[in-house]
Design an enzyme around this catalytic site. Structure first.
Site, PDB file in Angstrom:
ATOM      1  CD  GLU A   1      -2.973  -0.884  -0.058  1.00 33.03           C
ATOM      2  OE1 GLU A   1      -2.984   0.191  -0.666  1.00 33.03           O
ATOM      3  OE2 GLU A   1      -3.697  -1.842  -0.384  1.00 33.03           O
TER       4      GLU A   1
ATOM      5  CE1 TYR B   1      -6.614   3.072  -0.476  1.00 34.05           C
ATOM      6  CE2 TYR B   1      -4.244   3.196  -0.097  1.00 34.05           C
ATOM      7  CZ  TYR B   1      -5.341   2.556  -0.637  1.00 34.05           C
ATOM      8  OH  TYR B   1      -5.176   1.387  -1.318  1.00 34.05           O
TER       9      TYR B   1
ATOM     10  CG  ASP C   1      -8.318   4.429  -4.305  1.00 34.58           C
ATOM     11  OD1 ASP C   1      -9.556   4.473  -4.439  1.00 34.58           O
ATOM     12  OD2 ASP C   1      -7.592   3.772  -5.069  1.00 34.58           O
TER      13      ASP C   1
ATOM     14  CB  CYS D   1     -15.260   3.805 -13.091  1.00 29.32           C
ATOM     15  SG  CYS D   1     -16.207   5.332 -12.938  1.00 29.32           S
TER      16      CYS D   1
ATOM     17  CB  CYS E   1     -19.847   3.505 -19.813  1.00 30.16           C
ATOM     18  SG  CYS E   1     -19.238   4.995 -18.974  1.00 30.16           S
TER      19      CYS E   1
ATOM     20  CB  CYS F   1     -19.596  -0.058 -16.295  1.00 35.07           C
ATOM     21  SG  CYS F   1     -19.885   0.324 -14.556  1.00 35.07           S
TER      22      CYS F   1
ATOM     23  CB  CYS G   1     -23.784   4.828 -13.674  1.00 29.29           C
ATOM     24  SG  CYS G   1     -22.598   6.187 -13.568  1.00 29.29           S
TER      25      CYS G   1
END
Length: 291
Positions: free
Chosen positions: A38, A121, A139, A193, A200, A203, A209
DNA sequence: TACACGTGGAA
DNA sequence: TTTCCAAGTGT
């Protein structure tokens, strides 16, 4: 029934079929390895992190191993990941874990946030992905996903505390599934995204959405100003550190002169590297990575 | 809140 | 070639 009902479940189901097989997500990876990943991933693309993370974990498998390493070794192993102060802070975190947490990574968010280089985060990501403790993990990907999916906006604004509650509201029930949702939301932002040209058509939640339902309106707020790099102190610091990383031992000031022409800027940047603990001066006046 | 802080690949 | 931007944190 909320208009967002089932969104979290849909994202988890999509994640199960579409997720990348990243090494720090594999079974048996411990919280320390997750924490290291991370920190490396902060502002840094996955492809650049993968090889460094593998070498790093092979060399320093535990916090105690890293705590025993010198800053110079750590800075060299960090390589060209960028923002090398992260490497120093990661080592400092290893020291703190060794001295104050029995060499273990805490699962408590507040305890994690108290560690150097671990912020809002990363603390939640480690608790969630490293320990399986459900947390809203926000994030830049997740903020963009929520901006579009929930708020109908093309882009996320500046990070706000309410981001955490926005995301928490989408999480499905169950510890394991809630954690998987947190990584799924990030993965959707990373793979589908995306910032520039969202995909899209593929998606899993395109029919729900808010941004698409509103006709995919363009961003209306002020344009996000892009950071310059060429000619900045950041570039100069990078050049100077590059010389020191490549050198076997201490180098004379004259060797650093070759890294950048502007003497005043060069001097200022060297001073800032010294102040940051990324460089040290030897008794004979030369410069080196901190032993 | 806004800025500093590295690096390099993709569009 | 230039611009965008990538799992943020600290001040």
């Amino acid at each position: 029934m909320s208009s967002t009902a089932g969104l979290g479940d849909a994202l988890v189901d999509w994640y199960d079929t579409a997720a990348r097989n990243l090494p720090w997500r594999r079974p048996g990876v411990d919280p320390w390895a997750v924490l290291v990943s991370e920190v490396m991933l902060q502002q840094t693309p996955v492809a650049r992190v993968e090889p460094v993370w593998a070498a790093w974990m092979a060399r320093w498998p535990t916090p105690a191993d890293l705590a025993a390493a010198s800053p110079a070794e750590v800075i060299r192993m960090w390589g060209k990941l960028g923002y090398p102060r992260r490497a120093l802070r990661l080592r400092e975190t290893a020291v703190a874990l060794t001295e104050r947490h029995g060499g273990a990574v805490p699962a408590d968010v507040a305890a994690l946030e108290a560690l150097p280089g671990i912020g809002t985060y990363t603390a939640r990501a480690v608790a969630c992905f490293g320990h399986g403790t459900p947390q809203p993990v926000v994030d830049t990907n997740v903020r963009r996903v929520v901006a579009r999916l929930v708020h109908g906006r093309a882009e996320a604004g500046t990070a706000r505390p309410s981001d955490l509650t926005d995301v928490a509201a989408l999480a499905p029930a169950g510890r394991e599934r809630a954690c998987r949702f947190s990584v799924a939301a990030m993965e959707l932002g990373a793979l589908v995204c995306v910032a520039r040209t969202p995909r899209c058509a593929v998606c899993p939640v395109r029919d729900r959405c808010a941004w698409r339902l509103a006709g995919s309106p363009a961003h209306d707020g002020p344009a996000r100003r892009v950071q310059r790099f060429t000619g900045t102190d950041r570039q100069v610091r990078g050049r100077l550190l590059d010389v020191l990383r490549a050198a076997e031992g201490p180098v004379a000031a004259s060797s650093l002169d070759e890294a950048w022409d502007d003497a005043a800027q060069r001097s200022r940047c060297l001073d800032s590297l010294l102040a940051d603990g990324l460089v040290e001066q030897t008794p004979d006046g030369r410069f080196a990575l901190p032993a």
